[in-house]
Design a protein around this motif. Sequence first.
Motif, PDB file in Angstrom:
ATOM      1  N   ALA A  46       0.826  -0.960   0.149  1.00 51.74           N
ATOM      2  CA  ALA A  46       0.362  -0.074   0.064  1.00 51.74           C
ATOM      3  C   ALA A  46       0.905   1.322  -0.335  1.00 51.74           C
ATOM      4  O   ALA A  46       0.340   2.399  -0.341  1.00 51.74           O
ATOM      5  N   GLU A  47       1.751   0.922   0.139  1.00 53.74           N
ATOM      6  CA  GLU A  47       2.693   2.783   0.559  1.00 53.74           C
ATOM      7  C   GLU A  47       3.298   2.279  -0.778  1.00 53.74           C
ATOM      8  O   GLU A  47       3.939   3.497  -1.342  1.00 53.74           O
ATOM      9  N   ARG A  48       4.034   1.181  -1.323  1.00 58.12           N
ATOM     10  CA  ARG A  48       4.722   1.235  -2.330  1.00 58.12           C
ATOM     11  C   ARG A  48       3.866   1.323  -3.930  1.00 58.12           C
ATOM     12  O   ARG A  48       4.759   2.498  -3.943  1.00 58.12           O
ATOM     13  N   TRP A  49       2.725   1.309  -3.606  1.00 54.41           N
ATOM     14  CA  TRP A  49       2.232   1.568  -4.945  1.00 54.41           C
ATOM     15  C   TRP A  49       0.729   2.451  -3.833  1.00 54.41           C
ATOM     16  O   TRP A  49      -0.453   1.915  -4.224  1.00 54.41           O
ATOM     17  N   ALA A  50       0.615   3.645  -3.296  1.00 56.18           N
ATOM     18  CA  ALA A  50       0.251   4.610  -2.838  1.00 56.18           C
ATOM     19  C   ALA A  50      -0.640   5.073  -4.261  1.00 56.18           C
ATOM     20  O   ALA A  50      -1.862   4.873  -3.322  1.00 56.18           O
ATOM     21  N   ASP A  51      -0.497   5.184  -5.162  1.00 55.29           N
ATOM     22  CA  ASP A  51      -1.473   5.621  -5.846  1.00 55.29           C
ATOM     23  C   ASP A  51      -2.468   5.144  -6.357  1.00 55.29           C
ATOM     24  O   ASP A  51      -3.596   5.432  -6.333  1.00 55.29           O
ATOM     25  N   TRP A  52      -2.102   3.371  -6.445  1.00 57.69           N
ATOM     26  CA  TRP A  52      -2.683   2.474  -6.858  1.00 57.69           C
ATOM     27  C   TRP A  52      -3.983   2.680  -6.492  1.00 57.69           C
ATOM     28  O   TRP A  52      -4.564   2.135  -6.614  1.00 57.69           O
ATOM     29  N   HIS A  53      -3.242   1.740  -4.873  1.00 58.81           N
ATOM     30  CA  HIS A  53      -3.829   1.744  -3.464  1.00 58.81           C
ATOM     31  C   HIS A  53      -5.341   2.948  -3.675  1.00 58.81           C
ATOM     32  O   HIS A  53      -6.365   3.024  -3.258  1.00 58.81           O
ATOM     33  N   THR A  54      -4.563   4.642  -3.712  1.00 55.23           N
ATOM     34  CA  THR A  54      -5.925   5.274  -3.956  1.00 55.23           C
ATOM     35  C   THR A  54      -6.916   5.291  -4.330  1.00 55.23           C
ATOM     36  O   THR A  54      -7.961   5.212  -4.266  1.00 55.23           O
ATOM     37  N   LEU A  55      -6.150   5.112  -6.117  1.00 51.91           N
ATOM     38  CA  LEU A  55      -7.160   5.237  -7.185  1.00 51.91           C
ATOM     39  C   LEU A  55      -8.422   3.889  -7.266  1.00 51.91           C
ATOM     40  O   LEU A  55      -9.447   4.369  -7.397  1.00 51.91           O
ATOM     41  N   VAL A  56      -7.831   2.872  -6.434  1.00 60.75           N
ATOM     42  CA  VAL A  56      -8.749   1.550  -6.386  1.00 60.75           C
ATOM     43  C   VAL A  56      -9.609   1.553  -5.370  1.00 60.75           C
ATOM     44  O   VAL A  56     -11.085   1.442  -5.657  1.00 60.75           O
ATOM     45  N   THR A  57      -9.272   2.169  -4.059  1.00 63.97           N
ATOM     46  CA  THR A  57     -10.111   2.932  -2.920  1.00 63.97           C
ATOM     47  C   THR A  57     -10.907   3.791  -2.855  1.00 63.97           C
ATOM     48  O   THR A  57     -12.381   2.770  -2.707  1.00 63.97           O
ATOM     49  N   ALA A  58     -10.648   4.723  -3.469  1.00 62.32           N
ATOM     50  CA  ALA A  58     -11.101   5.649  -3.786  1.00 62.32           C
ATOM     51  C   ALA A  58     -12.698   5.414  -4.933  1.00 62.32           C
ATOM     52  O   ALA A  58     -13.623   5.728  -4.929  1.00 62.32           O
ATOM     53  N   ALA A  59     -12.459   3.995  -6.081  1.00 56.94           N
ATOM     54  CA  ALA A  59     -13.501   3.367  -6.615  1.00 56.94           C
ATOM     55  C   ALA A  59     -14.273   2.883  -6.005  1.00 56.94           C
ATOM     56  O   ALA A  59     -15.211   2.379  -5.880  1.00 56.94           O
ATOM     57  N   THR A  60     -14.095   1.694  -5.518  1.00 52.41           N
ATOM     58  CA  THR A  60     -14.428   0.955  -4.092  1.00 52.41           C
ATOM     59  C   THR A  60     -15.357   1.491  -3.729  1.00 52.41           C
ATOM     60  O   THR A  60     -16.439   0.965  -3.248  1.00 52.41           O
ATOM     61  N   SER A  61     -14.741   2.566  -2.352  1.00 52.80           N
ATOM     62  CA  SER A  61     -16.150   3.679  -1.766  1.00 52.80           C
ATOM     63  C   SER A  61     -16.857   4.124  -2.674  1.00 52.80           C
ATOM     64  O   SER A  61     -17.912   4.534  -2.006  1.00 52.80           O
ATOM     65  N   ARG A  62     -16.697   3.724  -4.185  1.00 52.00           N
ATOM     66  CA  ARG A  62     -18.234   4.601  -4.410  1.00 52.00           C
ATOM     67  C   ARG A  62     -18.793   4.014  -5.091  1.00 52.00           C
ATOM     68  O   ARG A  62     -19.957   4.134  -6.115  1.00 52.00           O
ATOM     69  N   GLY A  63     -18.863   2.321  -5.088  1.00 59.04           N
ATOM     70  CA  GLY A  63     -19.503   1.441  -5.260  1.00 59.04           C
ATOM     71  C   GLY A  63     -19.106   0.891  -6.326  1.00 59.04           C
ATOM     72  O   GLY A  63     -19.583  -0.293  -7.318  1.00 59.04           O
ATOM     73  N   VAL A  64     -18.089   0.346  -7.212  1.00 59.09           N
ATOM     74  CA  VAL A  64     -17.158  -0.004  -8.207  1.00 59.09           C
ATOM     75  C   VAL A  64     -16.599  -0.587  -8.141  1.00 59.09           C
ATOM     76  O   VAL A  64     -15.827  -1.479  -7.085  1.00 59.09           O
ATOM     77  N   GLU A  65     -17.435  -2.326  -8.614  1.00 58.86           N
ATOM     78  CA  GLU A  65     -16.807  -2.861  -8.960  1.00 58.86           C
ATOM     79  C   GLU A  65     -15.187  -3.412  -9.049  1.00 58.86           C
ATOM     80  O   GLU A  65     -15.464  -3.677 -10.611  1.00 58.86           O
ATOM     81  N   VAL A  66     -14.556  -4.093  -8.429  1.00 55.87           N
ATOM     82  CA  VAL A  66     -13.209  -4.166  -9.417  1.00 55.87           C
ATOM     83  C   VAL A  66     -12.479  -5.584  -9.026  1.00 55.87           C
ATOM     84  O   VAL A  66     -12.642  -5.889  -7.663  1.00 55.87           O
TER      85      VAL A  66
END
Length: 170
Positions: A46-66
């Motif tokens: 989560a630290e090494r790929w912080a941008d990816w973690h943030t991007l996916v977390t934002a999507a799943t938080s708004r209901g996107v199924e990843v």
Amino acid sequence: MTRTPTFEELFRDCQRTAVHLEMRDAYMKSDPAFIDWKAGQALDPAERWADWHTLVTAATSRGVEVRRARIVSTPVSEYIRFEYDVTDGLNLAAGEDVRWLSRRSATDLALPGNDFWLFDSSLVLVNYFDGDGENMEVELTDAPEVAKLCESAFEAVWQRATPHAQFALA
């Protein structure tokens, strides 16, 4: 001429689903994280790929199924062991659902020739890699027949694949 959206924009604009099919046994072996992992260094995904973690977390938080499905040869390659090791702390921690399918179980599935992302069942981002797994380029298409093929292939793999927590690295 219309500007091609970035991957981040595609992900942020996604409303319902983002699915990813991976079919290679190695990707970007020049990746510093892979090199560090091979050297035995501890990684915080989560630290090494912080941008990816943030991007996916934002999507799943708004209901996107990843969802991500990985077709792998067994026994697995060293790179796949690396992917497996970081999946909990990166993909699952960000809200992705990940499944694994042994290549032996995919023989009778109709699969596209390349890895891809499919956004909202209609927009396909095709990933092209060289023979060593280095990223060469991407292609974005909204061709209905390509989206339909990719969706069908992904769902066929998903139905057969094993959830991450139950997949055994042979």
